[in-house]
Design a protein around this motif. Sequence first.
Motif, short mmCIF file in Angstrom:
data_model
loop_
_atom_site.label_atom_id
_atom_site.label_comp_id
_atom_site.label_asym_id
_atom_site.label_seq_id
_atom_site.Cartn_x
_atom_site.Cartn_y
_atom_site.Cartn_z
N GLY A 187 37.49 -12.57 23.94
CA GLY A 187 37.02 -11.23 23.67
C GLY A 187 36.70 -10.97 22.21
N ARG B 200 30.12 -1.56 30.38
CA ARG B 200 31.17 -2.07 31.25
C ARG B 200 31.75 -0.90 32.04
NH1 ARG B 200 36.77 -2.71 27.79
NH2 ARG B 200 36.67 -0.76 26.68
N ALA C 50 31.92 -9.56 29.09
CA ALA C 50 31.53 -8.49 28.16
C ALA C 50 31.20 -9.02 26.76
CB ALA C 50 32.63 -7.44 28.07
N THR C 51 31.82 -10.15 26.36
CA THR C 51 31.63 -10.60 24.98
C THR C 51 31.11 -12.03 24.86
OG1 THR C 51 33.87 -11.48 24.80
CG2 THR C 51 33.58 -9.16 24.25
N ARG D 294 28.61 -3.88 24.85
CA ARG D 294 27.93 -4.03 26.13
C ARG D 294 28.48 -3.03 27.15
NH1 ARG D 294 27.79 -10.22 27.61
NH2 ARG D 294 26.96 -10.55 25.53
N VAL E 220 33.95 -4.50 21.31
CA VAL E 220 33.51 -5.60 20.45
C VAL E 220 32.01 -5.83 20.57
CG1 VAL E 220 33.67 -8.07 20.06
CG2 VAL E 220 35.74 -6.73 20.39
N SER E 221 31.53 -5.97 21.79
CA SER E 221 30.13 -6.35 21.96
C SER E 221 29.22 -5.15 22.15
CB SER E 221 29.99 -7.26 23.17
OG SER E 221 30.31 -6.54 24.34
N HIS F 142 31.92 -1.80 25.70
CA HIS F 142 32.94 -2.72 25.19
C HIS F 142 33.07 -2.56 23.68
CE1 HIS F 142 35.07 -6.42 24.19
NE2 HIS F 142 35.51 -6.38 25.44
#
Lengths: 634, 261
Positions: free
Chosen positions: A374, B20, A368-369, B18, B15-16, B13
């Motif tokens: 993370g 999920r 995901a990151t 994205r 943080v990103s 997500h």
Amino acid sequence: MIAAALSTVTLTVLLVGLGLALVQARRWRAGRSAKVGVWAGLAALPARYLVDVHEVVGRTPFNARFHALTAGGFLASLALSVALALPPLRHPLLWGLLALTLAVMLAGGMMVGYRRRVLRPAELSGGRFSRLPLALTGFSAAFLLVALDQSAGGILPVWLVLTLVAVGGWGLAELVFGVWNGPLKHAVHGALHLAFHPRPARFHDGAGRDTGLRPLDLAQADAPLGAGQAVDFAWNRLLGFDACVQCGRCESACPAYAAGLPLNPKKLVQDLVLSLDDGSDDRAYAGHGHPGRPVGAAVTGPTRPLVGADALIHPDTLWACTTCRACVQECPMMIEHVDAVVDLRRFQTLERGATPVKAAGVLEELRATDTPSGRALDRRLDWAVDLRLPVLAAGETCDTLLWLGDGAFDLRNQRSLRALVLLLRRAGVEFAVLGAAELDCGDVARRLGDEATFQDLARRNIQTLEARRFRRIVTADPHAFHCLRNEYPALGGRWTVQHHSAVLLELLTSGALTVTRPLDGPVAYHDPCYLGRYNGEIDAPRAVLDAIGAQRREMERSGLRSRCCGGGGGAPLTDVVGERRIPDMRMDDARATGAPTLAVGCPTCTLMLEGVVEPRPQVAELAELVLTATEPTP
Amino acid sequence: MVDVAVLLSVGRHPVSGRARRAPTDARALELALSLPPGRRTALHAGSPDSPALRDYLGMGLAELTVLAMAEGRDPTDALLARLRALSPAPSILLTGNRAEGGEDSGMLPYSLAHALGWAIVPDVVALTLNDDGSAELVQALARGQRRALRVAMPFVVTIHPAAPAPRPSAFGPARRGRITVEAVDAPEDTALAACAVRPWRDRPKRLTVGAPGGGSGGALDRLRAATEAKAGQGRLLVGPTPDEAARAIYDCLQEQGMLPR
Ligand code: SF4
Ligand code: SF4
């Protein structure tokens, strides 16, 4: 008549042995196909045996000597015994030659007996192996008497000689049938394995070292990914496992085994061998098992699941491995344990989603990151705001590209990265970093079997790097070093990659860095697995320490035979418990040198070793030591 | 054999940003997969192209039906129609208690339960089936408290973040799983269209300790303020009349500043 009897017995036993070997070979044919250069491999076989195998066996000179005597004498005496089938050759001279070779073999056989009966190294397996000295000496002694008698013209009564031929024949049968499923299996299988080895480049006729994992073809959708059952391994891998002599060298070298984690590489290889038999179990195995795990509980079979709570290999065994390659380094049969471990892990992770919980969480964050922790990529440079690191944008050029790695997110490793940056500045190296464009190199994902995430990260990193121009990549992280240098080429990324120890050495020898305050104290150096065994780099870090005036002390187990810190292969994430912690054992090696400082060259080693409770030597990164030693004098 | 339907949304997500698996939806699927065998219907309303959908299949789900609709549409009616079309009808509808995207209001399961005429149990952390057509549920309450409930099927359950973590998603099954796409008409979500959307950011909680009238402001006070449960908040009504209850809720909302005074 005696000659005819002797050669007939020999030939019969050899032919039966050949038949059994062919039956044995069918077991490997159940494995997957593999690209093998058959003729080139066979042609390279003798030299590989004499150079590469000898190098490993020769680390214990006694063993090398008895192998030379026993195997040399055995092969020669077999050839001569067969030659006796031709009447014109039955000359006293030939008998004399035969006697000589048998005497040589007898000497070797007695050394084997001495080792097995008197020295009794604990790592050796018993079982059928215990009968080996008897068979060796029985065969050679009986045939030796016959040969002596015949060369002297036949003094002994015929019935006695014939009895001796029978006794020798029994010894020979024991040895040759052992090729099928006993101790001497390793002779034939080992030879075939050398010829058809899955990593021919590791031998002296190749690059001499070949440690990068092979990419898994993710596009093939009809076969399972990785190895879930024995037949999922390529046939030459199965052949390799079958070549194991159960010498236990891997067991003695394995850090996980030493720490009492449930992993013994020798047993792991035997598990894979046994799994080729249908409906059996591992009760006949007569060596040390996986610490804390019972034997005889699981049923074997070529198409049974290999890993599971009730299977032959318990998940804890699989996930305890740090991928340190100490076993591969020691194995005289050139077995590739780490490849096997990763193949098994690939199936567990990619097909079953059975990665241990904490490791699975890290893989999910990574997907995901693009960082295992993370964290946001644009925070990779947070620690260095005051350093104003130049960031290389797409299309730009620089001399040295500094690959920061995941250490940039960690407080402790930021300190060593800072030292490295200051040193590069001090030496006037023109460098830049990728900043937010740098993704994790994928090392942990790959060792945990998550080939899909590794390839995704690698492809995107390669794209980023291809869009920029630089002379070389420099990194302080041996794991990133190994990925970029040895594993990215298979996916299309080829650059000059250097570990910072090599660069620091270059700067110190060229005079770009001047030592102003020599260290002047004892320092022990711990070789990171991914720098030493994976890349053969054991000299540069030592030369750096020498150059800054350290009194270098070698630890027990160093250089290419260094012991892992316990941090590789995702082991800190899979967190399998043992009796001791691997870093504690490694720190004991450091303590034993009496040096107050332990130098390291890897962010993972730094964390693992600094995590050991005090009192212990201070852990210092190479760059930090060089920084203090080259501080400009006012 | 108990048939279960699971509603799965695409998360984001923190943080990103994205796409999920939405954490509570993944937990709902985990629960559905660990129930004794039966038909499992997994539904997603939205774009069939989101890579996160494969993450659900990677948990061992064989098939996922996507009601394809554009961004910003209201999925309620389409989901309802699809659920009603299932034959035999599922006995349990599982989903996370809150999505990561859309309105994030957690209202959808309530609307569906209302329209289906089923009971709804929010914030469930465990579910076991009985033989008599009912199920035992464990519901998460504030401050780690739990409540055991027995509920007759059919019912809707929303899953709390404290439910068992979802199994990892594996690449092989994710690739092999089937995504069936059904294009549906969905009306525009007018409430959502009226909102300005920006990513949620975690802000440190402001502590009032040390302020005039507070404690001494030492570390211990701050720790207490951050961890201690305040007793005596709220009012306990035993067997109130509907009017009394409504009054109390109304007052409470006013107190919290959610309704004009
Ligand atoms: S795997 Fe290699 S080192 Fe280990 S016991 Fe077998 S032959 Fe010896
Ligand atoms: S790689 Fe290292 S930890 Fe793994 S089995 Fe070999 S020696 Fe043991």
